[in-house]
Design a protein around this motif. Structure first.
Motif, PDB file in Angstrom:
ATOM      1  N   GLY A  13       0.743  -0.887   0.118  1.00  0.00           N
ATOM      2  CA  GLY A  13       0.043   0.178  -0.381  1.00  0.00           C
ATOM      3  C   GLY A  13       0.733   1.422  -0.052  1.00  0.00           C
ATOM      4  O   GLY A  13       0.408   2.080  -0.054  1.00  0.00           O
ATOM      5  N   PHE A  14       2.105   0.959   0.083  1.00  0.00           N
ATOM      6  CA  PHE A  14       2.926   2.286  -0.278  1.00  0.00           C
ATOM      7  C   PHE A  14       3.877   2.171  -1.091  1.00  0.00           C
ATOM      8  O   PHE A  14       4.329   1.340  -2.054  1.00  0.00           O
ATOM      9  CB  PHE A  14       3.927   2.428   1.326  1.00  0.00           C
ATOM     10  CG  PHE A  14       2.872   2.617   2.596  1.00  0.00           C
ATOM     11  CD1 PHE A  14       3.249   3.811   2.924  1.00  0.00           C
ATOM     12  CD2 PHE A  14       2.532   0.898   3.018  1.00  0.00           C
ATOM     13  CE1 PHE A  14       1.969   3.566   4.169  1.00  0.00           C
ATOM     14  CE2 PHE A  14       1.735   1.431   4.597  1.00  0.00           C
ATOM     15  CZ  PHE A  14       1.453   2.095   4.641  1.00  0.00           C
ATOM     16  N   VAL A  15       5.061   3.081  -1.583  1.00  0.00           N
ATOM     17  CA  VAL A  15       6.002   2.868  -2.699  1.00  0.00           C
ATOM     18  C   VAL A  15       7.134   3.145  -2.193  1.00  0.00           C
ATOM     19  O   VAL A  15       7.491   4.548  -0.938  1.00  0.00           O
ATOM     20  CB  VAL A  15       5.250   4.189  -3.191  1.00  0.00           C
ATOM     21  CG1 VAL A  15       6.665   4.288  -4.706  1.00  0.00           C
ATOM     22  CG2 VAL A  15       4.587   3.899  -4.535  1.00  0.00           C
ATOM     23  N   SER A  16       7.257   2.203  -1.879  1.00  0.00           N
ATOM     24  CA  SER A  16       9.132   2.461  -1.550  1.00  0.00           C
ATOM     25  C   SER A  16      10.181   3.415  -2.280  1.00  0.00           C
ATOM     26  O   SER A  16       9.983   3.268  -3.558  1.00  0.00           O
ATOM     27  CB  SER A  16      10.155   1.188  -0.979  1.00  0.00           C
ATOM     28  OG  SER A  16      10.106   0.533  -2.712  1.00  0.00           O
ATOM     29  N   PHE A  17      12.085   3.480  -1.850  1.00  0.00           N
ATOM     30  CA  PHE A  17      12.418   3.854  -2.660  1.00  0.00           C
ATOM     31  C   PHE A  17      12.988   3.253  -3.870  1.00  0.00           C
ATOM     32  O   PHE A  17      12.682   3.225  -5.645  1.00  0.00           O
ATOM     33  CB  PHE A  17      13.769   4.441  -1.974  1.00  0.00           C
ATOM     34  CG  PHE A  17      14.540   4.818  -3.016  1.00  0.00           C
ATOM     35  CD1 PHE A  17      14.280   6.645  -3.970  1.00  0.00           C
ATOM     36  CD2 PHE A  17      15.911   4.635  -3.858  1.00  0.00           C
ATOM     37  CE1 PHE A  17      15.285   6.785  -4.398  1.00  0.00           C
ATOM     38  CE2 PHE A  17      16.451   4.546  -4.236  1.00  0.00           C
ATOM     39  CZ  PHE A  17      15.860   6.391  -4.844  1.00  0.00           C
ATOM     40  N   ASP A  18      12.885   1.754  -3.907  1.00  0.00           N
ATOM     41  CA  ASP A  18      13.047   1.271  -5.015  1.00  0.00           C
ATOM     42  C   ASP A  18      12.181   1.580  -5.551  1.00  0.00           C
ATOM     43  O   ASP A  18      12.553   0.699  -7.244  1.00  0.00           O
ATOM     44  CB  ASP A  18      13.237  -0.631  -4.799  1.00  0.00           C
ATOM     45  CG  ASP A  18      14.818  -0.377  -3.621  1.00  0.00           C
ATOM     46  OD1 ASP A  18      15.474  -0.064  -4.466  1.00  0.00           O
ATOM     47  OD2 ASP A  18      14.980  -1.654  -2.759  1.00  0.00           O
ATOM     48  N   GLU A  19      10.866   0.809  -5.327  1.00  0.00           N
ATOM     49  CA  GLU A  19       9.499   0.899  -6.720  1.00  0.00           C
ATOM     50  C   GLU A  19       9.352   2.861  -6.768  1.00  0.00           C
ATOM     51  O   GLU A  19       8.836   2.647  -8.487  1.00  0.00           O
ATOM     52  CB  GLU A  19       8.386   0.750  -5.610  1.00  0.00           C
ATOM     53  CG  GLU A  19       8.096  -0.711  -5.280  1.00  0.00           C
ATOM     54  CD  GLU A  19       6.989  -0.967  -4.459  1.00  0.00           C
ATOM     55  OE1 GLU A  19       6.489  -1.858  -3.439  1.00  0.00           O
ATOM     56  OE2 GLU A  19       6.218  -0.079  -3.100  1.00  0.00           O
ATOM     57  N   PHE A  20      10.006   3.544  -6.278  1.00  0.00           N
ATOM     58  CA  PHE A  20       9.608   4.633  -6.729  1.00  0.00           C
ATOM     59  C   PHE A  20      10.749   4.692  -7.829  1.00  0.00           C
ATOM     60  O   PHE A  20      10.513   5.104  -9.030  1.00  0.00           O
ATOM     61  CB  PHE A  20      10.287   5.457  -6.191  1.00  0.00           C
ATOM     62  CG  PHE A  20      10.412   6.685  -6.443  1.00  0.00           C
ATOM     63  CD1 PHE A  20       9.194   8.032  -6.140  1.00  0.00           C
ATOM     64  CD2 PHE A  20      11.293   7.944  -6.405  1.00  0.00           C
ATOM     65  CE1 PHE A  20       9.362   9.044  -6.708  1.00  0.00           C
ATOM     66  CE2 PHE A  20      11.350   9.679  -7.144  1.00  0.00           C
ATOM     67  CZ  PHE A  20      10.375  10.240  -7.120  1.00  0.00           C
ATOM     68  N   LYS A  21      11.595   4.279  -8.000  1.00  0.00           N
ATOM     69  CA  LYS A  21      13.311   4.132  -8.826  1.00  0.00           C
ATOM     70  C   LYS A  21      12.573   3.930  -9.839  1.00  0.00           C
ATOM     71  O   LYS A  21      12.797   4.347 -10.944  1.00  0.00           O
ATOM     72  CB  LYS A  21      14.072   3.618  -8.043  1.00  0.00           C
ATOM     73  CG  LYS A  21      15.853   3.570  -9.394  1.00  0.00           C
ATOM     74  CD  LYS A  21      16.559   2.939  -8.131  1.00  0.00           C
ATOM     75  CE  LYS A  21      17.341   3.148  -9.151  1.00  0.00           C
ATOM     76  NZ  LYS A  21      18.554   2.102  -8.499  1.00  0.00           N
ATOM     77  N   LYS A  22      12.051   2.474  -9.773  1.00  0.00           N
ATOM     78  CA  LYS A  22      11.833   1.688 -10.994  1.00  0.00           C
ATOM     79  C   LYS A  22      10.580   2.263 -11.741  1.00  0.00           C
ATOM     80  O   LYS A  22      11.068   2.356 -12.826  1.00  0.00           O
ATOM     81  CB  LYS A  22      11.417   0.176 -10.339  1.00  0.00           C
ATOM     82  CG  LYS A  22      10.627  -0.818 -11.253  1.00  0.00           C
ATOM     83  CD  LYS A  22      10.389  -1.914 -10.412  1.00  0.00           C
ATOM     84  CE  LYS A  22      10.537  -2.832 -12.252  1.00  0.00           C
ATOM     85  NZ  LYS A  22       9.818  -4.608 -11.031  1.00  0.00           N
TER      86      LYS A  22
END
Length: 159
Positions: free
Chosen positions: A141-150
């Motif tokens: 339910g959140f955006v992590s840095f890795d997901e943001f970067k991806k």
């Protein structure tokens, strides 16, 4: 302004997202980001970036040195290099941290809503939750840095 599609095939998969982010920065819609526009967006995001820091950011991203960031330069910045210690990675981290208002290492729908509202977007928290779910690869339910970067570099091409 023709691009060579072969080496940039992963980048081209997220050009729409890159274009949307670029357009948020390009407040007057002239197709380029000025120092003033970059500074204004950073200020709207709650950053106390100095004029010197903004000038350094411009110098890094404005590769043709015309005093503005065009879409191609912005896209190259978003794509980053293979080197994890490069300035593009650092800038992505800083952008992520602007969205991560409570500094817990993840972006919530409420945080995304707050930032988008500051940027003049009209959306609901539910809309933001939908945006998050589209990139939330681990389903928390959140955006992590890795997901943001991806999201900013490959638009989940591996998903």
């Amino acid at each position: 302004m023709a691009a060579n599609p072969a080496p940039n095939s992963m980048y081209l998969q997220n050009i729409d997202e890159v274009r949307k982010v670029f357009q948020r920065f390009d407040s007057n819609g002239d197709g380029k980001i000025s120092t003033e526009e970059l500074s204004g967006v950073l200020e709207a995001l709650g950053s106390s970036t100095s004029a010197d820091q903004v000038a350094k950011m411009m110098a890094e991203i404005d590769t043709d040195k015309d005093g503005h960031i065009n879409l191609e330069e912005f896209a190259a910045f978003c794509k980053g290099d293979a080197d994890p210690y490069n300035s593009a990675e650092k800038e992505l981290r800083e952008a992520f941290e602007l969205y991560d208002q409570d500094h817990d290492g993840k972006i919530s729908a409420a945080e995304l809503h707050l930032i988008l509202t500051r940027l003049g977007e009209h959306c609901t928290v539910a809309d933001c939750a939908g945006m998050i779910s589209s990139v939330d690869s681990d389903g928390d339910g959140f955006v992590s840095f890795d997901e943001f970067k991806k999201m900013m570099t490959t638009n989940n091409a591996a998903a």
